[in-house]
Enzyme design. Structure first.
Site, PDB file in Angstrom:
ATOM      1  N   LYS A 114       0.814  -1.225   0.000  1.00 40.27           N
ATOM      2  CA  LYS A 114       0.000   0.000   0.000  1.00 40.27           C
ATOM      3  C   LYS A 114       0.840   1.263   0.000  1.00 40.27           C
ATOM      4  CE  LYS A 114      -4.336  -1.710   1.784  1.00 40.27           C
ATOM      5  NZ  LYS A 114      -5.447  -1.533   2.715  1.00 40.27           N
ATOM      6  N   LYS A 197      -8.324 -10.748  -7.862  1.00 40.06           N
ATOM      7  CA  LYS A 197      -9.529 -10.863  -7.048  1.00 40.06           C
ATOM      8  C   LYS A 197     -10.377  -9.604  -7.202  1.00 40.06           C
ATOM      9  CE  LYS A 197      -8.258  -9.100  -2.521  1.00 40.06           C
ATOM     10  NZ  LYS A 197      -9.244  -8.666  -1.563  1.00 40.06           N
ATOM     11  N   LYS A 200     -12.557  -3.293  -4.709  1.00 42.42           N
ATOM     12  CA  LYS A 200     -13.006  -1.914  -4.898  1.00 42.42           C
ATOM     13  C   LYS A 200     -11.892  -1.053  -5.473  1.00 42.42           C
ATOM     14  CE  LYS A 200     -11.872  -0.635  -0.126  1.00 42.42           C
ATOM     15  NZ  LYS A 200     -11.791  -1.874   0.640  1.00 42.42           N
TER      16      LYS A 200
HETATM   17  P1  ADP Z   1     -11.122  -4.850  -1.272  1.00 38.33           P
HETATM   18  O1  ADP Z   1     -10.202  -5.907  -1.799  1.00 38.33           O
HETATM   19  O2  ADP Z   1     -12.256  -4.547  -2.160  1.00 38.33           O
HETATM   20  O3  ADP Z   1     -10.340  -3.617  -0.850  1.00 38.33           O
HETATM   21  P2  ADP Z   1     -11.145  -5.456   1.501  1.00 38.33           P
HETATM   22  O4  ADP Z   1      -9.671  -5.656   1.422  1.00 38.33           O
HETATM   23  O5  ADP Z   1     -11.653  -4.264   2.244  1.00 38.33           O
HETATM   24  O6  ADP Z   1     -11.750  -5.470   0.048  1.00 38.33           O
HETATM   25  O7  ADP Z   1     -11.756  -6.793   2.102  1.00 38.33           O
HETATM   26  C1  ADP Z   1     -12.743  -6.867   3.098  1.00 38.33           C
HETATM   27  C2  ADP Z   1     -13.064  -8.324   3.330  1.00 38.33           C
HETATM   28  O8  ADP Z   1     -13.597  -8.921   2.152  1.00 38.33           O
HETATM   29  C3  ADP Z   1     -11.842  -9.163   3.691  1.00 38.33           C
HETATM   30  O9  ADP Z   1     -12.224 -10.144   4.648  1.00 38.33           O
HETATM   31  C4  ADP Z   1     -11.453  -9.815   2.386  1.00 38.33           C
HETATM   32  O10 ADP Z   1     -10.769 -11.022   2.574  1.00 38.33           O
HETATM   33  C5  ADP Z   1     -12.810 -10.020   1.736  1.00 38.33           C
HETATM   34  N1  ADP Z   1     -12.681  -9.952   0.281  1.00 38.33           N
HETATM   35  C6  ADP Z   1     -12.375  -8.846  -0.434  1.00 38.33           C
HETATM   36  N2  ADP Z   1     -12.364  -9.107  -1.738  1.00 38.33           N
HETATM   37  C7  ADP Z   1     -12.670 -10.422  -1.875  1.00 38.33           C
HETATM   38  C8  ADP Z   1     -12.822 -11.288  -2.990  1.00 38.33           C
HETATM   39  N3  ADP Z   1     -12.647 -10.849  -4.231  1.00 38.33           N
HETATM   40  N4  ADP Z   1     -13.146 -12.583  -2.765  1.00 38.33           N
HETATM   41  C9  ADP Z   1     -13.327 -13.028  -1.504  1.00 38.33           C
HETATM   42  N5  ADP Z   1     -13.197 -12.257  -0.413  1.00 38.33           N
HETATM   43  C10 ADP Z   1     -12.871 -10.972  -0.580  1.00 38.33           C
HETATM   44 NA    NA Z   2      -8.092  -4.372  -0.355  1.00 38.43          NA
END
Ligand code: ADP
Ligand code: NA
Length: 329
Positions: A114, A197, A200
């Site tokens: 990050k 994956k 957002k």
């Molecule tokens: P992002 O990747 O959109 O920034 P976050 O890192 O805030 O999402 O993730 C919040 C929660 O959602 C975490 O527990 C993460 O493991 C889960 N998560 C995020 N994206 C995925 C995905 N594509 N598939 C499965 N779980 C996810």
């Molecule tokens: Na993330």
């Protein structure tokens, strides 16, 4: 036998959660309420480690809390609250910061990832110490278990190390939490770049947000990158895009992937996408409606969150009093 205590948090950054958040994490939050004493928080303090807008943050925090309720987090059974409403997280975090080593914090791969945009020198100190605040989020509730995906494993290890270090130096104070691998969690891929994956942080065309307009959802699914060939079969290596669409369908419809392969036998990707858009719409429509209802009664939503914070502070306050006493405050 008391139920194991579980702590989990989610950032309010995007306002709307996406299908990956739901199928990879939030669905398990809802299910865990049957077998655990759950503490769930919207971690707004973690959302200011990178650039942010105050009004947007406040709004997104409420929208996030409303979505959690709409998805089935039950404030009668679980403690749902906003991190910044419970000052004990930060109070404990300072003590843990003074026990954490600069070297071990420097090894956190998420900081390395990050901080790339701003460079290590231009990143906030908060981005660097954020895993320590995360440790405080967990330890302040004496959580037994923490549901974690692969991406959070290293941070949970740090949490365990800090708890063990504190206990060794000042006497038994903290429960050393165990990782809980979520049952039935799915990793959802981005619709436009199915080698990544869903996130957002990627362009929104590949990410299905729960609060998207249904027409937008249908369009995103229709435009999903599929693969060469035309048979609807799961093949993670050869057909990651189609496999991902089948996984989402299966998770939301409850039908197994082999069952879906049979259902789509002799039909093409277009049929899969059309039906998947219906399945997703059917799932998100009541969630969107309920979220909006909760947001329309803002006073009631804020009352619910205040009650959650009060309950959280009973536990967190006790932990901080004990820990502060032990360190000499
Ligand atoms: P992002 O990747 O959109 O920034 P976050 O890192 O805030 O999402 O993730 C919040 C929660 O959602 C975490 O527990 C993460 O493991 C889960 N998560 C995020 N994206 C995925 C995905 N594509 N598939 C499965 N779980 C996810
Ligand atoms: Na993330």
């Amino acid at each position: 036998v008391p139920l194991p205590r579980v702590l989990s948090g989610i950032q309010p950054t995007a306002g709307s959660f996406h299908l990956g958040n739901y199928l990879g994490a939030l669905r398990q939050w809802v299910a865990l309420q049957d077998t655990a004493e759950a503490f769930y928080c919207v971690v707004d303090q973690h959302a200011i480690t990178m650039d942010w807008d105050p009004d947007e943050l406040r709004r997104n925090t409420l929208v996030s809390a409303a979505q959690l309720l709409a998805l089935g987090v039950d404030p009668q059974r679980s403690t749902l609250f906003v991190q910044s409403h419970v000052p004990e997280h930060v109070q404990l975090s300072w003590v843990l910061e003074c026990l954490a080593r600069f070297g071990e914090a420097s090894r956190m791969t998420q900081f390395k990832d990050k901080s790339q945009r701003e460079g290590t020198g231009g990143s906030s100190v908060g981005l660097f110490t954020y895993p320590v605040l995360q440790a405080a989020d967990i330890l302040v509730y004496q959580a037994d278990e923490v549901p974690v995906g692969e991406d959070q494993r290293q941070h949970l290890e740090l949490t365990r190390d800090l708890a063990t270090r504190f206990n060794g130096r000042f006497g038994d104070t903290f429960t050393v939490p165990a990782a809980r691998i979520p049952q039935g969690a799915a990793k959802i891929l981005d619709l436009q770049s199915p080698e990544k994956k869903m996130s957002k942080s990627l362009p929104p065309a590949g990410c299905v947000f729960l609060l998207d307009d249904p027409r937008v959802t249908a369009k995103k699914i229709r435009s999903a990158v599929t693969d060469t060939g035309r048979e609807v079969v799961a093949d993670p290596v050869g057909k990651p895009g189609v496999t991902n669409l089948l996984a989402v369908h299966s998770a939301l419809s409850g039908r197994s992937v082999p069952e879906l392969e049979e259902h789509f036998a002799g039909r093409g990707y277009g049929d899969l996408k059309k039906e998947l858009a219906e399945v997703v719409t059917e799932f998100v429509t009541p969630v969107r409606e309920r979220t909006q209802e909760l947001l329309d009664d803002r006073a009631e939503l804020e009352r619910l969150l205040a009650a959650g914070a009060a309950r959280a502070r009973e536990v967190a306050g006790q932990t901080v009093r004990t820990a502060y006493e032990k360190v000499g405050f």
